[in-house]
Scaffold this motif. Structure first.
Motif, PDB file in Angstrom:
ATOM      1  N   MET A   1       0.840  -1.194   0.000  1.00 24.47           N
ATOM      2  CA  MET A   1       0.000   0.000   0.000  1.00 24.47           C
ATOM      3  C   MET A   1       0.882   1.253   0.000  1.00 24.47           C
ATOM      4  N   PRO A   2       0.592   2.245  -0.895  1.00 28.48           N
ATOM      5  CA  PRO A   2       1.404   3.445  -0.953  1.00 28.48           C
ATOM      6  C   PRO A   2       1.364   4.204   0.371  1.00 28.48           C
ATOM      7  N   PHE A  48      -1.750   8.472  -9.792  1.00 27.58           N
ATOM      8  CA  PHE A  48      -1.340   7.150 -10.269  1.00 27.58           C
ATOM      9  C   PHE A  48      -0.388   6.470  -9.283  1.00 27.58           C
ATOM     10  N   ASP A  49       0.281   7.258  -8.448  1.00 26.52           N
ATOM     11  CA  ASP A  49       1.138   6.673  -7.398  1.00 26.52           C
ATOM     12  C   ASP A  49       0.296   5.992  -6.322  1.00 26.52           C
ATOM     13  N   LEU A  50      -0.954   6.416  -6.191  1.00 30.42           N
ATOM     14  CA  LEU A  50      -1.828   5.877  -5.145  1.00 30.42           C
ATOM     15  C   LEU A  50      -2.615   4.648  -5.600  1.00 30.42           C
ATOM     16  N   LEU A  51      -2.499   4.311  -6.878  1.00 28.06           N
ATOM     17  CA  LEU A  51      -3.294   3.195  -7.383  1.00 28.06           C
ATOM     18  C   LEU A  51      -2.676   1.840  -7.058  1.00 28.06           C
ATOM     19  N   GLY A  52      -1.434   1.855  -6.560  1.00 26.64           N
ATOM     20  CA  GLY A  52      -0.891   0.649  -5.943  1.00 26.64           C
ATOM     21  C   GLY A  52      -0.286  -0.395  -6.842  1.00 26.64           C
ATOM     22  N   SER A  53      -0.086  -0.080  -8.129  1.00 27.90           N
ATOM     23  CA  SER A  53       0.512  -1.079  -9.013  1.00 27.90           C
ATOM     24  C   SER A  53       1.475  -0.396  -9.975  1.00 27.90           C
ATOM     25  N   LEU A 138     -13.950  -0.254  -8.769  1.00 27.34           N
ATOM     26  CA  LEU A 138     -13.207   0.760  -9.495  1.00 27.34           C
ATOM     27  C   LEU A 138     -12.635   0.237 -10.810  1.00 27.34           C
ATOM     28  N   ARG A 139     -12.172  -0.999 -10.821  1.00 21.51           N
ATOM     29  CA  ARG A 139     -11.572  -1.528 -12.044  1.00 21.51           C
ATOM     30  C   ARG A 139     -12.573  -1.573 -13.194  1.00 21.51           C
ATOM     31  N   GLU A 140     -13.858  -1.768 -12.866  1.00 20.08           N
ATOM     32  CA  GLU A 140     -14.875  -1.766 -13.909  1.00 20.08           C
ATOM     33  C   GLU A 140     -15.058  -0.375 -14.494  1.00 20.08           C
ATOM     34  N   SER A 141     -15.054   0.628 -13.635  1.00 19.19           N
ATOM     35  CA  SER A 141     -15.169   2.007 -14.105  1.00 19.19           C
ATOM     36  C   SER A 141     -13.967   2.393 -14.954  1.00 19.19           C
ATOM     37  N   PHE A 142     -12.784   1.942 -14.549  1.00 20.07           N
ATOM     38  CA  PHE A 142     -11.574   2.241 -15.306  1.00 20.07           C
ATOM     39  C   PHE A 142     -11.602   1.544 -16.664  1.00 20.07           C
ATOM     40  N   ARG A 143     -12.030   0.301 -16.701  1.00 24.21           N
ATOM     41  CA  ARG A 143     -12.095  -0.425 -17.978  1.00 24.21           C
ATOM     42  C   ARG A 143     -13.041   0.252 -18.949  1.00 24.21           C
ATOM     43  N   ASP A 144     -14.226   0.588 -18.473  1.00 26.25           N
ATOM     44  CA  ASP A 144     -15.218   1.217 -19.343  1.00 26.25           C
ATOM     45  C   ASP A 144     -14.730   2.578 -19.832  1.00 26.25           C
ATOM     46  N   SER A 145     -14.083   3.332 -18.940  1.00 23.74           N
ATOM     47  CA  SER A 145     -13.562   4.635 -19.331  1.00 23.74           C
ATOM     48  C   SER A 145     -12.475   4.482 -20.383  1.00 23.74           C
ATOM     49  N   TYR A 146     -11.603   3.512 -20.209  1.00 21.51           N
ATOM     50  CA  TYR A 146     -10.532   3.302 -21.182  1.00 21.51           C
ATOM     51  C   TYR A 146     -11.104   3.015 -22.571  1.00 21.51           C
ATOM     52  N   LYS A 147     -12.140   2.222 -22.638  1.00 19.62           N
ATOM     53  CA  LYS A 147     -12.732   1.853 -23.927  1.00 19.62           C
ATOM     54  C   LYS A 147     -13.197   3.065 -24.722  1.00 19.62           C
ATOM     55  N   ILE A 161      -1.126  -3.064 -22.617  1.00 20.54           N
ATOM     56  CA  ILE A 161      -0.460  -2.474 -21.455  1.00 20.54           C
ATOM     57  C   ILE A 161      -1.474  -1.703 -20.614  1.00 20.54           C
ATOM     58  N   PHE A 162      -2.301  -0.929 -21.289  1.00 20.33           N
ATOM     59  CA  PHE A 162      -3.283  -0.128 -20.572  1.00 20.33           C
ATOM     60  C   PHE A 162      -4.417  -0.993 -20.017  1.00 20.33           C
ATOM     61  N   ARG A 163      -4.804  -2.035 -20.735  1.00 20.94           N
ATOM     62  CA  ARG A 163      -5.838  -2.931 -20.219  1.00 20.94           C
ATOM     63  C   ARG A 163      -5.361  -3.622 -18.946  1.00 20.94           C
ATOM     64  N   ALA A 164      -4.080  -3.982 -18.918  1.00 18.03           N
ATOM     65  CA  ALA A 164      -3.520  -4.604 -17.717  1.00 18.03           C
ATOM     66  C   ALA A 164      -3.582  -3.632 -16.543  1.00 18.03           C
ATOM     67  N   ALA A 165      -3.334  -2.354 -16.832  1.00 15.98           N
ATOM     68  CA  ALA A 165      -3.405  -1.348 -15.777  1.00 15.98           C
ATOM     69  C   ALA A 165      -4.819  -1.231 -15.220  1.00 15.98           C
ATOM     70  N   MET A 166      -5.810  -1.293 -16.102  1.00 14.46           N
ATOM     71  CA  MET A 166      -7.202  -1.192 -15.646  1.00 14.46           C
ATOM     72  C   MET A 166      -7.552  -2.338 -14.696  1.00 14.46           C
ATOM     73  N   SER A 167      -7.097  -3.518 -15.023  1.00 14.58           N
ATOM     74  CA  SER A 167      -7.392  -4.687 -14.186  1.00 14.58           C
ATOM     75  C   SER A 167      -6.672  -4.626 -12.852  1.00 14.58           C
ATOM     76  N   ALA A 168      -5.601  -3.836 -12.788  1.00 15.93           N
ATOM     77  CA  ALA A 168      -4.818  -3.729 -11.558  1.00 15.93           C
ATOM     78  C   ALA A 168      -5.298  -2.595 -10.661  1.00 15.93           C
ATOM     79  N   ALA A 169      -6.380  -1.934 -11.039  1.00 15.52           N
ATOM     80  CA  ALA A 169      -6.907  -0.846 -10.212  1.00 15.52           C
ATOM     81  C   ALA A 169      -7.261  -1.367  -8.823  1.00 15.52           C
ATOM     82  N   PRO A 170      -7.055  -0.589  -7.790  1.00 16.29           N
ATOM     83  CA  PRO A 170      -7.347  -1.046  -6.426  1.00 16.29           C
ATOM     84  C   PRO A 170      -8.846  -1.142  -6.178  1.00 16.29           C
ATOM     85  N   ARG A 171      -9.206  -1.785  -5.104  1.00 17.96           N
ATOM     86  CA  ARG A 171     -10.611  -1.800  -4.710  1.00 17.96           C
ATOM     87  C   ARG A 171     -11.018  -0.377  -4.350  1.00 17.96           C
ATOM     88  N   ARG A 172     -12.271  -0.086  -4.528  1.00 23.05           N
ATOM     89  CA  ARG A 172     -12.775   1.272  -4.301  1.00 23.05           C
ATOM     90  C   ARG A 172     -12.435   1.772  -2.892  1.00 23.05           C
TER      91      ARG A 172
END
Length: 225
Positions: A1-2, A48-53, A138-147, A161-172
């Motif tokens: 955790m950051p 992005f430093d707080l997203l934990g991945s 949160l990861r669902e919101s990030f995925r949809d936004s990326y699309k 690369i970006f899809r992997a980042a979306m899946s690595a989003a932290p829990r809300r």
């Protein structure tokens, strides 16, 4: 955790910003001040430093690179670069496109972030940020936004690369903890995000419209459109 030491006790990540998007001067004719926009954007990419991945590092690096492209143009031509619209128009006259491309990608990145966080606040309205199982993670919101914001402009090499980042989003609930200083009321952080996000959306809407205008699009290479 950051680490959370950078956020004072009882405050939020939003409180440590010296310049918010709501602080960015916008003239009556919708011109956006360059200096304050860059300051607000520079503060924003620290999220992005707080997203934990580490997979979010390329996104932060890309946005930092584009901030410098715009800032370099501003330094080189300070008078006609007082607003982003003037900066772009002045650059395009010279048939140079570096800062214009940098601003274009910055707005796409900010649009992505705004879309994702607005979706979270809307979909999870009235859901406590401490809730372990929100209506939408949160990861669902990030995925949809990326699309809808970034994916259409990315190549087949970049998208994974970006899809992997979306899946690595932290829990809300974890993100809101990281956005909060020790002892901060979670509700305070939600209100701070709402206020900050509203200011961001105003600036993004103005600049998306400008960059999509016939005046700009007629002067930029096809690959930038």
């Amino acid at each position: 955790m950051p680490p959370r030491t950078a956020i004072p006790v009882g405050q939020t990540w939003f409180d440590v910003h010296k310049t918010h998007f709501s602080d960015v001067p916008v003239s009556a004719d919708q011109h956006v001040s360059t200096t304050e926009f860059l300051a607000a954007t520079e503060a924003t990419i620290t999220i992005f430093d707080l997203l934990g991945s580490p997979v979010f590092a390329p996104i932060k690096h890309d946005m930092a690179f584009n901030i410098e492209r715009v800032r370099t143009r501003q330094i080189q031509t300070s008078h006609p670069s007082s607003t982003l619209q003037h900066l772009v128009k002045d650059e395009l006259v010279t048939q140079n496109h570096s800062a214009t491309m940098g601003l274009t990608w910055l707005i796409r990145g900010l649009d992505f972030l705004a879309h994702a966080l607005r979706s979270d606040l809307t979909q999870n309205k009235d859901v406590p940020v401490t809730e372990r199982y929100p209506k939408r993670e949160l990861r669902e919101s990030f995925r949809d936004s990326y699309k809808v914001t970034l994916s259409p402009y990315h190549t087949v090499v970049i998208r994974p690369i970006f899809r992997a980042a979306m899946s690595a989003a932290p829990r809300r609930k974890d993100l809101f903890i990281r956005l909060s200083g020790q002892g901060t009321d979670p509700g305070t952080t939600v209100k701070a995000m709402e206020s900050w996000l509203t200011g961001l959306e105003v600036i993004v809407t103005i600049l998306k419209g400008f960059l999509a205008s016939d005046e700009v699009q007629a002067c930029v290479p096809e690959g930038m459109q």
